[in-house]
Design a protein around this motif. Sequence first.
Motif, PDB file in Angstrom:
ATOM      1  N   ASN A 295       8.590 132.753   9.073  1.00 35.90           N
ATOM      2  CA  ASN A 295       9.337 132.594   7.814  1.00 35.90           C
ATOM      3  C   ASN A 295       9.649 133.896   7.066  1.00 35.90           C
ATOM      4  OD1 ASN A 295       9.319 129.785   8.191  1.00 35.90           O
ATOM      5  ND2 ASN A 295       7.274 129.662   7.313  1.00 35.90           N
ATOM      6  N   GLN A 296      10.038 134.913   7.823  1.00 41.15           N
ATOM      7  CA  GLN A 296      10.428 136.171   7.161  1.00 41.15           C
ATOM      8  C   GLN A 296      11.640 135.971   6.259  1.00 41.15           C
ATOM      9  OE1 GLN A 296       9.589 135.868  10.380  1.00 41.15           O
ATOM     10  NE2 GLN A 296       8.813 137.759  11.246  1.00 41.15           N
ATOM     11  N   GLY A 297      12.389 134.882   6.492  1.00 36.06           N
ATOM     12  CA  GLY A 297      13.561 134.587   5.659  1.00 36.06           C
ATOM     13  C   GLY A 297      13.187 134.356   4.199  1.00 36.06           C
ATOM     14  N   TYR A 298      11.948 133.930   3.956  1.00 35.64           N
ATOM     15  CA  TYR A 298      11.520 133.740   2.555  1.00 35.64           C
ATOM     16  C   TYR A 298      11.522 135.095   1.823  1.00 35.64           C
ATOM     17  CZ  TYR A 298       9.671 129.173   4.127  1.00 35.64           C
ATOM     18  OH  TYR A 298       9.526 127.923   4.654  1.00 35.64           O
ATOM     19  N   LEU A 299      11.116 136.139   2.550  1.00 31.87           N
ATOM     20  CA  LEU A 299      11.101 137.486   1.947  1.00 31.87           C
ATOM     21  C   LEU A 299      12.534 137.899   1.593  1.00 31.87           C
ATOM     22  CD1 LEU A 299       8.705 139.267   4.491  1.00 31.87           C
ATOM     23  CD2 LEU A 299       8.110 138.436   2.207  1.00 31.87           C
ATOM     24  N   THR A 300      13.438 137.604   2.529  1.00 27.10           N
ATOM     25  CA  THR A 300      14.857 137.925   2.317  1.00 27.10           C
ATOM     26  C   THR A 300      15.389 137.184   1.098  1.00 27.10           C
ATOM     27  OG1 THR A 300      15.186 138.361   4.655  1.00 27.10           O
ATOM     28  CG2 THR A 300      17.150 137.744   3.403  1.00 27.10           C
ATOM     29  N   ALA A 301      15.108 135.880   1.039  1.00 25.61           N
ATOM     30  CA  ALA A 301      15.621 135.053  -0.062  1.00 25.61           C
ATOM     31  C   ALA A 301      15.053 135.547  -1.400  1.00 25.61           C
ATOM     32  CB  ALA A 301      15.246 133.600   0.172  1.00 25.61           C
ATOM     33  N   GLU A 302      13.760 135.858  -1.411  1.00 20.98           N
ATOM     34  CA  GLU A 302      13.137 136.313  -2.666  1.00 20.98           C
ATOM     35  C   GLU A 302      13.709 137.659  -3.120  1.00 20.98           C
ATOM     36  OE1 GLU A 302       8.819 134.112  -2.409  1.00 20.98           O
ATOM     37  OE2 GLU A 302       8.990 136.212  -1.808  1.00 20.98           O
ATOM     38  N   TYR A 303      13.898 138.548  -2.154  1.00 25.39           N
ATOM     39  CA  TYR A 303      14.454 139.878  -2.463  1.00 25.39           C
ATOM     40  C   TYR A 303      15.837 139.729  -3.108  1.00 25.39           C
ATOM     41  CZ  TYR A 303      16.681 144.422  -1.496  1.00 25.39           C
ATOM     42  OH  TYR A 303      17.364 145.611  -1.615  1.00 25.39           O
ATOM     43  N   LEU A 304      16.677 138.874  -2.496  1.00 24.02           N
ATOM     44  CA  LEU A 304      18.044 138.710  -3.005  1.00 24.02           C
ATOM     45  C   LEU A 304      18.043 138.015  -4.360  1.00 24.02           C
ATOM     46  CD1 LEU A 304      19.719 137.726   0.380  1.00 24.02           C
ATOM     47  CD2 LEU A 304      20.031 139.890  -0.849  1.00 24.02           C
ATOM     48  N   ALA A 305      17.185 137.015  -4.502  1.00 20.90           N
ATOM     49  CA  ALA A 305      17.123 136.292  -5.779  1.00 20.90           C
ATOM     50  C   ALA A 305      16.701 137.242  -6.893  1.00 20.90           C
ATOM     51  CB  ALA A 305      16.153 135.121  -5.660  1.00 20.90           C
TER      52      ALA A 305
END
Length: 304
Positions: A146-156
Amino acid sequence: MDPATTAKKIKSMEIRGALELAFAAANSLKEYSKAYTGNDFLCDFEKQGKLLKASRSTAVSLPNTVDYILYLSREFPRETLAGLIDTFIEKQQDALKRIARIAAKRIKSGDTIMTHCNSMTALETIAEAAKTKKINVICTETRPRNQGYLTAEYLAKKKIPVTLIIDSAVRYAMKEFKVDKVLIGADTIAANGAVANKIGTSQIAAIAHELNIPVIVACETLKFSPQTYEGQMIEIEERSHSEIRPRLKGVKMWNPAFDFTQPEHIDIIVTEDGVISPHMAYEIIKEKFAWEMTPRVCKISKSK
Ligand code: RUB
């Protein structure tokens, strides 16, 4: 942090992402060289390098960084090594910024970008584009870690509109959100232009190809593999089954961490030296890794 601790953190994925591996390895070798008090520096330094290189496979940024620093240690006086490593790190930081500036030009206001996993280089590009353009991002969860969670949080956090999807929704999402471009990072670029990146990348690129959506790879030339030029295959890391889920009786599991995307499914690779076609990978390797190809001049390791 010393190389042994760094290697442990890389193994456990506390330190992850191809570029981050390179920075961590370089910093730990610099610290080691500065603190060294023994009497066989080259031999001991090489052992630290081996330890780091063995900590994770697939991302060539790690062995490329270590091999380059070992090369520096053999070619230049020890007192100059820390400074040379700093220069290397600064060069990589500059490369990241330069790629972001170049790749951001490929993103138009109003674009919806799909990304996969958590690539510093892809995110730096998105952040750069978002300074002046309105963009939406679709990012995948990236099972199993779930590295995508890091991506989503960074962008948010950066107030860039982002939608998180499950990995199996990629094709549907490309149509539903009218994705304009796929933007990903890379772990390794082979001499034939194939891109090794997080598992699932090749499926995303194949779907994008089918739907006529350009696939952009943002990656430093540090991630091109001189070993593949010499015929070596890229090793795909297989991780623990427990990452998928606890054991299921009578069921075999397979958990490869990366896959290969064929060059035909990639439109461009954006490097710090500019935009190239994947088929130019061979030229980049020949030009950038001359030091790697030249015969080793040092006498390695008396004691092994
Ligand atoms: C990370 C991953 C990233 C590349 C590029 O995998 O596949 O897309 O490493 O990242 P993992 P960057 O989480 O298994 O290390 O652009 O940050 O180098």
